[in-house]
Design a protein around this motif. Structure first.
Motif, PDB file in Angstrom:
ATOM      1  N   PRO A   1       0.790  -1.224   0.000  1.00 45.14           N
ATOM      2  CA  PRO A   1       0.000   0.000   0.000  1.00 45.14           C
ATOM      3  C   PRO A   1       0.825   1.279   0.000  1.00 45.14           C
ATOM      4  N   GLY A   2       2.121   1.204   0.242  1.00 39.83           N
ATOM      5  CA  GLY A   2       3.004   2.345   0.076  1.00 39.83           C
ATOM      6  C   GLY A   2       2.889   3.420   1.112  1.00 39.83           C
ATOM      7  N   TYR A   3       2.090   4.446   0.847  1.00 37.75           N
ATOM      8  CA  TYR A   3       2.056   5.626   1.700  1.00 37.75           C
ATOM      9  C   TYR A   3       1.811   5.316   3.172  1.00 37.75           C
ATOM     10  N   PHE A   4       1.131   4.229   3.480  1.00 34.59           N
ATOM     11  CA  PHE A   4       0.719   3.954   4.850  1.00 34.59           C
ATOM     12  C   PHE A   4       1.449   2.766   5.476  1.00 34.59           C
ATOM     13  N   GLU A   5       2.565   2.366   4.915  1.00 33.35           N
ATOM     14  CA  GLU A   5       3.321   1.238   5.463  1.00 33.35           C
ATOM     15  C   GLU A   5       3.860   1.565   6.852  1.00 33.35           C
ATOM     16  N   GLU A   6       3.972   0.545   7.692  1.00 33.98           N
ATOM     17  CA  GLU A   6       4.462   0.688   9.067  1.00 33.98           C
ATOM     18  C   GLU A   6       5.963   0.443   9.144  1.00 33.98           C
ATOM     19  N   GLY A   7       6.596   1.086  10.127  1.00 30.42           N
ATOM     20  CA  GLY A   7       7.993   0.792  10.445  1.00 30.42           C
ATOM     21  C   GLY A   7       8.998   1.372   9.473  1.00 30.42           C
ATOM     22  N   ILE A   8       8.830   2.612   9.049  1.00 26.81           N
ATOM     23  CA  ILE A   8       9.751   3.246   8.105  1.00 26.81           C
ATOM     24  C   ILE A   8      10.744   4.109   8.883  1.00 26.81           C
ATOM     25  N   VAL A   9      12.035   3.806   8.769  1.00 25.20           N
ATOM     26  CA  VAL A   9      13.083   4.576   9.434  1.00 25.20           C
ATOM     27  C   VAL A   9      14.096   5.024   8.388  1.00 25.20           C
ATOM     28  N   VAL A  10      14.258   6.349   8.253  1.00 25.90           N
ATOM     29  CA  VAL A  10      15.244   6.927   7.334  1.00 25.90           C
ATOM     30  C   VAL A  10      16.000   7.978   8.132  1.00 25.90           C
ATOM     31  N   ARG A  11      17.295   7.732   8.382  1.00 31.98           N
ATOM     32  CA  ARG A  11      18.059   8.688   9.188  1.00 31.98           C
ATOM     33  C   ARG A  11      19.553   8.622   8.892  1.00 31.98           C
ATOM     34  N   ASP A  12      20.222   9.739   9.191  1.00 27.94           N
ATOM     35  CA  ASP A  12      21.679   9.861   9.081  1.00 27.94           C
ATOM     36  C   ASP A  12      22.200   9.546   7.687  1.00 27.94           C
ATOM     37  N   ASN A  13      21.498   9.981   6.662  1.00 30.37           N
ATOM     38  CA  ASN A  13      21.941   9.823   5.282  1.00 30.37           C
ATOM     39  C   ASN A  13      22.475  11.165   4.788  1.00 30.37           C
ATOM     40  N   ASN A  14      23.467  11.138   3.918  1.00 34.76           N
ATOM     41  CA  ASN A  14      24.027  12.350   3.330  1.00 34.76           C
ATOM     42  C   ASN A  14      23.789  12.271   1.831  1.00 34.76           C
ATOM     43  N   VAL A  15      22.921  13.162   1.325  1.00 36.62           N
ATOM     44  CA  VAL A  15      22.517  13.113  -0.082  1.00 36.62           C
ATOM     45  C   VAL A  15      22.823  14.439  -0.756  1.00 36.62           C
ATOM     46  N   PHE A  16      23.676  14.422  -1.793  1.00 38.80           N
ATOM     47  CA  PHE A  16      23.834  15.598  -2.635  1.00 38.80           C
ATOM     48  C   PHE A  16      22.867  15.452  -3.795  1.00 38.80           C
ATOM     49  N   ASN A  17      22.134  16.522  -4.042  1.00 41.85           N
ATOM     50  CA  ASN A  17      21.114  16.471  -5.078  1.00 41.85           C
ATOM     51  C   ASN A  17      20.796  17.881  -5.518  1.00 41.85           C
ATOM     52  N   HIS A  18      20.484  18.050  -6.783  1.00 41.75           N
ATOM     53  CA  HIS A  18      19.964  19.321  -7.265  1.00 41.75           C
ATOM     54  C   HIS A  18      19.082  19.045  -8.467  1.00 41.75           C
ATOM     55  N   GLY A  19      18.044  19.824  -8.608  1.00 45.30           N
ATOM     56  CA  GLY A  19      17.147  19.649  -9.735  1.00 45.30           C
ATOM     57  C   GLY A  19      15.978  18.728  -9.460  1.00 45.30           C
ATOM     58  N   HIS A  20      16.002  18.013  -8.340  1.00 43.14           N
ATOM     59  CA  HIS A  20      14.886  17.160  -7.982  1.00 43.14           C
ATOM     60  C   HIS A  20      14.919  16.914  -6.480  1.00 43.14           C
ATOM     61  N   THR A  21      14.098  15.992  -5.983  1.00 45.61           N
ATOM     62  CA  THR A  21      13.932  15.752  -4.565  1.00 45.61           C
ATOM     63  C   THR A  21      15.081  14.949  -3.983  1.00 45.61           C
ATOM     64  N   GLY A  22      15.610  15.393  -2.855  1.00 46.26           N
ATOM     65  CA  GLY A  22      16.661  14.632  -2.166  1.00 46.26           C
ATOM     66  C   GLY A  22      16.082  13.429  -1.453  1.00 46.26           C
ATOM     67  N   PHE A  23      14.993  13.639  -0.722  1.00 48.04           N
ATOM     68  CA  PHE A  23      14.321  12.576   0.018  1.00 48.04           C
ATOM     69  C   PHE A  23      12.842  12.621  -0.323  1.00 48.04           C
ATOM     70  N   SER A  24      12.265  11.482  -0.655  1.00 47.55           N
ATOM     71  CA  SER A  24      10.838  11.362  -0.894  1.00 47.55           C
ATOM     72  C   SER A  24      10.384  10.134  -0.105  1.00 47.55           C
ATOM     73  N   VAL A  25       9.841  10.369   1.087  1.00 47.08           N
ATOM     74  CA  VAL A  25       9.591   9.279   2.024  1.00 47.08           C
ATOM     75  C   VAL A  25       8.128   9.313   2.485  1.00 47.08           C
ATOM     76  N   ALA A  26       7.486   8.152   2.505  1.00 44.65           N
ATOM     77  CA  ALA A  26       6.134   8.020   3.026  1.00 44.65           C
ATOM     78  C   ALA A  26       6.062   6.780   3.916  1.00 44.65           C
ATOM     79  N   GLY A  27       5.199   6.821   4.881  1.00 45.68           N
ATOM     80  CA  GLY A  27       5.012   5.690   5.776  1.00 45.68           C
ATOM     81  C   GLY A  27       4.921   6.173   7.201  1.00 45.68           C
ATOM     82  N   ASN A  28       4.838   5.218   8.110  1.00 45.19           N
ATOM     83  CA  ASN A  28       4.695   5.539   9.532  1.00 45.19           C
ATOM     84  C   ASN A  28       5.952   5.121  10.267  1.00 45.19           C
TER      85      ASN A  28
END
Length: 136
Positions: free
Chosen positions: A109-136
């Motif tokens: 189901p994507g947007y509503f998934e349980e147990g999503i942990v995103v942390r301590d990442n280093n992302v260089f990005n330009h022109g679009h999204t660095g992080f696109s995260v959904a969930g609980n």
């Protein structure tokens, strides 16, 4: 990287000069055209119980120019000179950008998934999204 399902661990990856080619949409260049995909991240995970941490997506030092062949009369004679830019894509995508391809007939189901942990990442990005995260 692309994964769908539960219990995904993406930890400590270094993705230098990495980008996904846009091979699923053709803006009219045909087989002579290639560029980075604006909608496909360098780290992608879909599902529940996803842990994405301590990853490094650094600034590219290897971007390059290339000549896009002329495939239609509206393009300049001889083609265009374009830059292949590794930093012009999404960085990390969890349950969002390409959900339509990963949802597995409603199993993910994507947007509503349980147990999503995103942390301590280093992302260089330009022109679009660095992080696109959904969930609980």
């Amino acid at each position: 990287m692309w994964a769908a399902g539960s219990g995904r661990l993406v930890f400590g990856c270094i993705l230098e000069d990495a980008a996904v080619l846009d091979d699923f949409s053709d803006p009219g260049y045909g087989s002579d055209g290639f560029h980075t995909s604006a909608y496909c991240a360098r780290i992608i995970a879909y599902g529940s119980r996803v842990f994405v941490a301590n990853n490094l997506l650094p600034r590219s030092r290897k971007n390059f120019k290339y000549r896009q062949k002329r495939t239609r009369p509206i393009y300049p004679k001889g083609g265009n000179t374009l830059v292949f830019d590794y930093g012009k894509t999404c960085g990390i995508d969890i349950n969002k950008e390409l959900l339509i391809f990963a949802r597995d007939n409603g199993v993910c189901p994507g947007y509503f998934e349980e147990g999503i942990v995103v942390r301590d990442n280093n992302v260089f990005n330009h022109g679009h999204t660095g992080f696109s995260v959904a969930g609980n």
